[in-house]
Motif scaffolding. Structure first.
Motif, short mmCIF file in Angstrom:
data_model
loop_
_atom_site.label_atom_id
_atom_site.label_comp_id
_atom_site.label_asym_id
_atom_site.label_seq_id
_atom_site.Cartn_x
_atom_site.Cartn_y
_atom_site.Cartn_z
N ARG A 40 0.88 -1.19 0.00
CA ARG A 40 0.00 0.00 0.00
C ARG A 40 0.90 1.22 0.00
NH1 ARG A 40 -2.52 3.07 4.18
NH2 ARG A 40 -4.53 3.96 3.57
N ASP A 71 -5.10 -0.57 -4.69
CA ASP A 71 -5.68 0.48 -5.57
C ASP A 71 -5.33 0.43 -7.06
OD1 ASP A 71 -6.86 1.63 -3.33
OD2 ASP A 71 -5.52 3.36 -3.26
N HIS A 85 -6.52 -4.94 -3.97
CA HIS A 85 -7.54 -4.56 -2.99
C HIS A 85 -8.05 -3.16 -3.35
CE1 HIS A 85 -9.72 -4.62 0.81
NE2 HIS A 85 -9.66 -3.31 0.62
N VAL A 86 -9.35 -3.02 -3.39
CA VAL A 86 -9.95 -1.71 -3.69
C VAL A 86 -11.06 -1.38 -2.70
CG1 VAL A 86 -9.42 -1.54 -6.16
CG2 VAL A 86 -11.48 -2.78 -5.43
N GLY A 87 -11.27 -0.08 -2.56
CA GLY A 87 -12.36 0.42 -1.73
C GLY A 87 -13.39 1.14 -2.58
N SER A 108 -13.32 -3.30 0.24
CA SER A 108 -13.58 -2.71 1.57
C SER A 108 -15.06 -2.47 1.77
CB SER A 108 -12.90 -1.34 1.70
OG SER A 108 -11.52 -1.44 1.57
N ALA A 127 -13.36 -6.88 3.29
CA ALA A 127 -12.66 -6.30 4.44
C ALA A 127 -13.61 -5.41 5.21
CB ALA A 127 -11.46 -5.50 3.96
N SER A 129 -13.92 -2.48 7.17
CA SER A 129 -12.94 -1.40 7.10
C SER A 129 -13.50 -0.08 7.62
CB SER A 129 -12.50 -1.27 5.63
OG SER A 129 -11.65 -0.19 5.45
N LYS A 137 -5.23 5.19 9.24
CA LYS A 137 -6.10 5.62 8.12
C LYS A 137 -7.27 6.38 8.74
CE LYS A 137 -9.04 3.81 4.38
NZ LYS A 137 -8.82 4.84 3.35
N ILE A 163 -9.76 -5.19 9.56
CA ILE A 163 -8.63 -4.26 9.51
C ILE A 163 -8.96 -3.01 10.30
CG2 ILE A 163 -9.38 -3.26 7.27
CD1 ILE A 163 -6.29 -2.99 6.65
N ALA A 183 -6.00 -8.26 9.30
CA ALA A 183 -5.08 -7.43 8.52
C ALA A 183 -4.48 -6.36 9.43
CB ALA A 183 -5.79 -6.78 7.35
C1 LIG Z 1 -7.23 -5.58 3.65
C2 LIG Z 1 -7.62 -4.16 3.43
N1 LIG Z 1 -8.80 -3.74 3.90
C3 LIG Z 1 -9.18 -2.45 3.71
C4 LIG Z 1 -8.36 -1.58 3.04
C5 LIG Z 1 -8.77 -0.16 2.77
O1 LIG Z 1 -8.98 0.04 1.37
P1 LIG Z 1 -9.60 1.41 0.86
O2 LIG Z 1 -10.92 1.58 1.50
O3 LIG Z 1 -9.55 1.44 -0.61
O4 LIG Z 1 -8.60 2.50 1.44
P2 LIG Z 1 -7.07 2.67 1.04
O5 LIG Z 1 -6.29 1.53 1.57
O6 LIG Z 1 -6.97 2.73 -0.45
O7 LIG Z 1 -6.67 3.97 1.69
C6 LIG Z 1 -7.14 -2.07 2.56
N2 LIG Z 1 -6.28 -1.28 1.89
N3 LIG Z 1 -6.79 -3.36 2.76
#
Ligand SMILES: Cc1ncc(COP(=O)(O)OP(=O)(O)O)c(N)n1
Ligand SMILES: Cc1ncsc1CCOP(=O)(O)O
Ligand SMILES: [Mg+2]
Length: 209
Positions: A40, A71, A85-87, A108, A127, A129, A137, A163, A183
């Motif tokens: 990341r 991302d 992994h994407v959110g 996420s 995840a 999250s 974060k 996480i 995580a």
């Molecule tokens: C395993 C895992 N879970 C959640 C996240 C968070 O992803 P995201 O919401 O896209 O936020 P960023 O990491 O991009 O800031 C993650 N990276 N990994």
């Protein structure tokens, strides 16, 4: 969909390594029991992100530990990594699945409504999250808490990754609530001894399943 059977997931953060060598931190964490790693990098340009990803993949291949990219689809694919992994602000899981069917794809979940969407359905793991608020974060929406894990567990059979402020002292409770995998960023990356930190968390997981 590849099976997601991992239990301890290291999400890297160069800053959280507090000056220790990044690759040594990851290698130590793997020796301690981390069985999947996500790179990341929020600051690096794509070229440097790919370079670091290739270097990390070479290291992790020796241990047969899969590498996930946060991302950036081009980096994940050009780096021949295991997945991405994407959110909810990123390229959508549905779009990624169309372009890269065989990837390990993490998504996420930041709200219960997202669980029944096609983005959640095409993912290999979901995840929660964040499960607890964390300084690592801060642009997060809710914290799921243990009750949130129990609720989501009751609604889905998908592998659940917890996480956010996960550490040795809350690992057992998170697994008992229904998470399949923990995580971790700072509890491993910032530890004086990342191998020992990972081993202690891994031991908590093994005792709890
Ligand atoms: C395993 C895992 N879970 C959640 C996240 C968070 O992803 P995201 O919401 O896209 O936020 P960023 O990491 O991009 O800031 C993650 N990276 N990994
Ligand atoms: C990347 C990410 N996504 C949700 S919380 C988080 C950071 C977790 O960091 P830490 O393990 O240090 O609390
Ligand atoms: Mg993201």
């Amino acid at each position: 969909m590849p099976a997601f059977n991992h239990k301890l997931y290291l999400v890297t953060d160069q800053q959280a390594c507090l000056g220790k060598d990044f690759f040594k931190v990851v290698e130590s964490a793997v020796k301690g029991g981390v069985d999947i790693v996500q790179i990341r990098e929020k600051e690096l340009q794509e070229k440097d992100f790919l370079k670091k990803t290739l270097q990390l993949k070479e290291l992790l291949d020796k241990y047969n530990v899969p590498l996930i990219v946060n991302d950036v689809l081009s980096v994940a694919m050009h780096g021949r990594t295991a997945g991405i992994h994407v959110g909810n602000s990123d390229l959508s899981p549905v779009m990624i699945r169309m372009q890269w069917p065989e990837s390990v794809l993490g998504y996420s979940l930041e709200h219960l409504d997202q669980l029944s969407t096609s983005n959640a359905m095409v993912a290999d793991y979901i995840a929660l999250s964040p499960v607890f608020a964390t300084p690592t974060k801060q642009d997060t929406i809710i914290e799921w808490g243990l009750d949130g894990i129990i609720k989501v567990r009751s609604l889905t059979k998908y592998p659940l990754v917890a996480i956010g402020n996960v550490h040795a002292a809350n690992a057992a409770a998170i697994i008992h609530a229904g998470a399949n995998c923990l995580a971790v960023v700072s509890a491993i990356c910032s530890a004086d001894d990342p191998e020992k930190a990972a081993a202690v968390i891994r031991n908590e997981i093994e005792k709890s399943i």
